[in-house]
Write an enzyme that holds these catalytic residues in place. Structure first.
Site, PDB file in Angstrom:
ATOM      1  N   GLU A 153       0.943  -1.275  -0.082  1.00 61.29           N
ATOM      2  CA  GLU A 153      -0.051  -0.022  -0.046  1.00 61.29           C
ATOM      3  C   GLU A 153       0.951   1.332  -0.081  1.00 61.29           C
ATOM      4  OE1 GLU A 153      -1.942  -1.794   3.632  1.00 61.29           O
ATOM      5  OE2 GLU A 153      -3.848  -0.643   2.871  1.00 61.29           O
ATOM      6  N   LYS A 165       2.053   4.859   1.524  1.00 56.86           N
ATOM      7  CA  LYS A 165       2.387   5.425   2.890  1.00 56.86           C
ATOM      8  C   LYS A 165       2.064   6.893   2.862  1.00 56.86           C
ATOM      9  CE  LYS A 165       5.445   5.552   6.763  1.00 56.86           C
ATOM     10  NZ  LYS A 165       5.363   6.749   7.163  1.00 56.86           N
ATOM     11  N   ASP A 191       1.025  10.546   3.331  1.00 65.42           N
ATOM     12  CA  ASP A 191       1.715  11.514   4.441  1.00 65.42           C
ATOM     13  C   ASP A 191       0.437  12.515   4.736  1.00 65.42           C
ATOM     14  OD1 ASP A 191       3.667  12.729   5.810  1.00 65.42           O
ATOM     15  OD2 ASP A 191       4.437  13.846   4.031  1.00 65.42           O
ATOM     16  N   TYR A 204      -8.228   2.212   5.562  1.00 69.88           N
ATOM     17  CA  TYR A 204      -7.592   0.875   5.019  1.00 69.88           C
ATOM     18  C   TYR A 204      -7.123  -0.061   6.046  1.00 69.88           C
ATOM     19  CZ  TYR A 204      -3.786   4.129   5.936  1.00 69.88           C
ATOM     20  OH  TYR A 204      -3.104   4.963   6.341  1.00 69.88           O
ATOM     21  N   LYS A 248      10.428   3.586   3.556  1.00 69.85           N
ATOM     22  CA  LYS A 248      10.297   5.403   3.268  1.00 69.85           C
ATOM     23  C   LYS A 248      11.262   5.665   2.062  1.00 69.85           C
ATOM     24  CE  LYS A 248       9.249   8.081   6.645  1.00 69.85           C
ATOM     25  NZ  LYS A 248       9.189   9.071   7.751  1.00 69.85           N
ATOM     26  N   CYS A 296      13.924  48.534   7.893  1.00 76.05           N
ATOM     27  CA  CYS A 296      13.457  48.120   6.480  1.00 76.05           C
ATOM     28  C   CYS A 296      14.603  48.259   5.376  1.00 76.05           C
ATOM     29  CB  CYS A 296      12.262  49.010   6.151  1.00 76.05           C
ATOM     30  SG  CYS A 296      11.928  48.524   4.530  1.00 76.05           S
ATOM     31  N   CYS A 330      13.635  51.326   3.175  1.00 73.35           N
ATOM     32  CA  CYS A 330      13.276  52.580   3.562  1.00 73.35           C
ATOM     33  C   CYS A 330      13.784  52.985   4.807  1.00 73.35           C
ATOM     34  CB  CYS A 330      11.668  52.987   3.380  1.00 73.35           C
ATOM     35  SG  CYS A 330      10.757  51.940   4.886  1.00 73.35           S
ATOM     36  N   CYS A 386       7.156  46.416   8.188  1.00 66.59           N
ATOM     37  CA  CYS A 386       7.882  47.475   8.087  1.00 66.59           C
ATOM     38  C   CYS A 386       6.675  48.427   8.070  1.00 66.59           C
ATOM     39  CB  CYS A 386       8.578  47.906   6.488  1.00 66.59           C
ATOM     40  SG  CYS A 386       8.691  49.783   6.368  1.00 66.59           S
ATOM     41  N   CYS A 405       6.886  53.443   1.771  1.00 67.70           N
ATOM     42  CA  CYS A 405       7.962  52.384   1.727  1.00 67.70           C
ATOM     43  C   CYS A 405       7.677  51.850   0.238  1.00 67.70           C
ATOM     44  CB  CYS A 405       7.621  51.216   2.701  1.00 67.70           C
ATOM     45  SG  CYS A 405       8.942  49.985   2.359  1.00 67.70           S
TER      46      CYS A 405
HETATM   47 ZN   LIG Z   1       9.926  49.912   4.130  1.00 69.40          ZN
END
Ligand SMILES: [Zn+2]
Length: 669
Positions: free
Chosen positions: A113, A115, A117, A224, A315, A409, A412, A427, A433
């Site tokens: 089967e 696996k 995730d 299952y 795996k 930032c 700016c 920011c 900006c």
């Molecule tokens: Zn900024």
């Protein structure tokens, strides 16, 4: 309709809805239209409202969610939910198979089967009804997530056929890759941090307190493994096929999601096949699972302390490469959120050349303890951008500099802020900006927004640099001469651009609302808000209560909307857009009367002739307002049955008049 008749009708509707739900979600072969399905469901909802004592725990109405789980209680598993032994090596699979052949004398069948995730789940059924759904937890006990699991459409609430009276079925709840990408796309649009992978999103979703949110997310599930005392069959494979007859979504046999074989060669072929083909699946797998088919043989083989001897997981290796971390740059998004991105020395990974990896936020950098020039391990999971999973410390240079999260930032130089409870830095210089201003413009003109053609990222930058456009409203004052003088513009393209800007004045209000780029107001939320508040002024003046009273609008969105409109610059922007002729109101709703004008209503409890939404609509269609909680400003409380005692007390205390359903009807007439 009396109780007896209602019961018969509720049963009939439930059976019909269960049948169509199964055809649609499990068989992918619907027999009626979505509309007809909704009509049936509405009928059932109405009936259940009138006869609340007849509502069953497995009613199809549970699918839409609404049950709140305050705290997920811990439940002991009837059969321990052990995890499987894991291996990455094919030699160990051969050894496992040899060991089994030695201890079992008869011929052995194996079931191979995928696996999945996702999140392991055990679901119990009694007399064909879903009674409990519990997560794996520590294997001995897990968390009760029944209300949330009931909203997953591929999991039957009521079984059909010759099912055992009492058994548990196990499987894996997962997020289909498509829905995962869609979800992240929406988050990118809203400038919110993306989910790392489908598994995290699935487990996060399953732990939501509000099952309505779970219902809206599109989780899926394969089942299952069947556990019980008196099972009808003596082997795993046939039991799984049998479960299909009871209404479960099982791994598809024809597409080789499950395969029965007697030989190690068959097992190896299965592993080989899926190691190559797994990328083509609509969901994520991280390996394959091999089980001995026969239940007696399983019992004979038994368990080690941690896992069954009759099963093993192989795996797949996740491809991981080592490369150099050359630098870290910080990107500023449309809402000012700062995203650190690692620049890597180019390296091959999973068939593509990788040059960048997302670092998400400051915590992530701290967790990885990154230094510039480090040799880092990079993996690609469900994400689009690969991620750094570790550092090769042996290769770290003696005087390497630690990667520091910036304080200002990069665009700016404004000092960054980190709001309480949020993982991202921002920011705050929203107004000036540059990437924030141009980012908002890009969002504004995008296809889903104002759909302005001929205005690419570079042109926006030019317009901004030249001081011609400081905000989106300035687009509407651009002249031909201003545009034609930009780089790479000719008469024709300049005309096209201006025409396209002109045409955007016809874009409907709900899309304009989305295009404004108010934080957390994506397409869906914009639609809801536009439907509720006919024009932008009503929305701007809406109180917190009025906002959260709108379906699917939570506190976070309400706060964001209010803070947007309280900003003077935004108010000026809206006025400019209005003047430009942009659609800032919906199609006008004619009040049937203005009988309730100036009145605030709180509708609470269960009603016999109206649904709550119908009542609210009557109030609104006649000029009244619905608010969510009782205050001194409330004119009337319309109280149905089961109105909470706290509300009743509050209304009495504040002297707010309470109308019964009948009184409301009389009053209205
Ligand atoms: Zn900024």
């Amino acid at each position: 309709m009396n109780t007896k008749e209602a019961q018969i009708e509720i049963e009939r509707l439930s059976n019909e809805l269960n049948h169509h739900n199964h055809l649609y979600y499990v068989e992918s072969n619907p027999a009626i239209s979505d509309y007809d399905f909704d009509m049936l469901l509405n009928k059932l909802i109405e009936l259940e409202k009138k006869f609340p004592e007849l509502v069953s725990e497995t009613s199809p109405t549970k699918r839409v969610g609404g049950d709140i789980t305050k705290k997920f209680t811990s439940i002991k598993h009837r059969f321990p939910m052990l995890s499987l032994g894991n291996t990455y090596s094919r030699e160990e699979i051969i050894e496992w198979e040899t060991r089994i052949k030695k201890s079992i004398e008869t011929e052995i069948e194996y079931v191979c089967e995928l696996k999945y995730d996702g999140v392991a789940i055990g679901i119990s059924y009694e007399n064909g009804k879903l009674v409990k759904a519990v997560t794996r937890g520590d294997g001995n006990s897990g968390e009760d997530v029944t209300a949330n699991v009931k909203t997953i459409k591929t999991i039957p609430l009521q079984l059909k056929g010759d099912f055992p009276t009492d058994f548990e079925i196990r499987g894996e709840i997962f997020y289909p890759i498509n829905s995962f990408h869609k979800m992240n796309e929406e988050r990118r649009e809203n400038d919110e941090p993306e989910y790392a992978n489908p598994r995290n999103l699935a487990s996060g979703t399953l732990k939501q307190q509000d099952s309505k949110i779970v219902a809206s997310r599109g989780l899926d599930c394969f089942l299952y493994g069947i556990y019980g005392v008196d099972l009808p069959l003596n082997n795993h494979y046939e039991s799984v096929l049998k479960a299909k007859e009871w209404g479960f979504k099982i791994p598809v046999v024809t597409e080789k999601y499950i395969l029965k074989t007697k030989s190690i060669d068959g097992i190896m072929e299965f592993i080989e096949y899926w190691d190559k083909q797994r990328e083509s699946l609509p969901f994520e797998i991280d390996g394959v699972v091999l089980k001995v088919n026969n239940y007696d043989a399983q019992q004979e083989l038994g368990f080690t302390a941690k896992s069954p001897r009759w099963a093993i997981a192989y795996k797949f290796k996740t491809e991981r490469v080592e490369t150099l971390l050359e630098s870290v740059v910080f990107q500023v998004g449309r809402t000012g959120s700062i995203t650190p991105v690692a620049n890597l020395k180019a390296v091959q990974l999973g068939g593509t050349v990788v040059r960048r990896a997302s670092l998400h936020n400051a915590d992530q950098i701290e967790k990885n303890d990154l230094y510039l020039g480090d040799s880092v391990y990079v993996e690609k999971g469900g994400e689009i951008i690969p991620k750094i999973v570790g550092v090769n410390l042996e290769k770290r240079a003696a005087h390497a500099h630690k990667v520091d999260f910036i304080k200002h930032c990069p665009e700016c130089q404004t000092e960054l802020v980190r709001r309480e409870g949020e993982s991202n830095h921002f920011c705050p210089n929203e107004k000036a900006c540059p990437p924030q201003v141009t980012g908002r413009m890009e969002h504004f003109i995008a296809r889903k927004g104002m759909n302005i053609d001929g205005l690419g990222v570079e042109t926006i930058d030019q317009l901004f640099q030249a001081g011609l456009v400081k905000n989106v409203a300035d687009l509407y004052t651009l002249t031909f001469d201003q545009v034609v003088n930009l780089d790479r513009m000719a008469d024709k393209s300049a005309n096209n651009l201006l025409q396209s800007i002109e045409a955007s004045k016809q874009i409907p209000y709900e899309r304009v609302l989305f295009a404004l780029g108010i934080r957390f107001v994506g397409e869906t939320v914009a639609k809801k808000l536009a439907a509720k508040f006919e024009n932008i002024d009503l929305l701007a003046q809406a109180s917190f209560d009025e906002l959260v009273a709108v379906d699917e609008i939570g506190e976070r969105i309400a706060i964001s909307v209010q803070s947007y409109f309280s900003d003077e610059l935004h108010q000026q922007l809206i006025e400019k857009l209005k003047k430009a002729g942009v659609q800032l109101q919906g199609v006008k709703k004619e009040f049937l009367s203005n009988k309730f004008e100036g009145m605030n209503f709180v509708v609470s409890g269960v009603f016999s002739t109206f649904s709550r939404d119908e009542l609210k609509k009557v109030i609104e269609d006649n000029g009244g307002k619905n608010v969510s909680s009782i205050s001194a400003k409330t004119t009337y409380v319309v109280a149905g049955e089961n109105m909470g005692p706290a509300k009743l007390e509050k209304a009495t205390k504040l002297g707010v008049k309470i109308l019964s359903e009948q009184e409301f009807v009389n009053f209205f007439k």
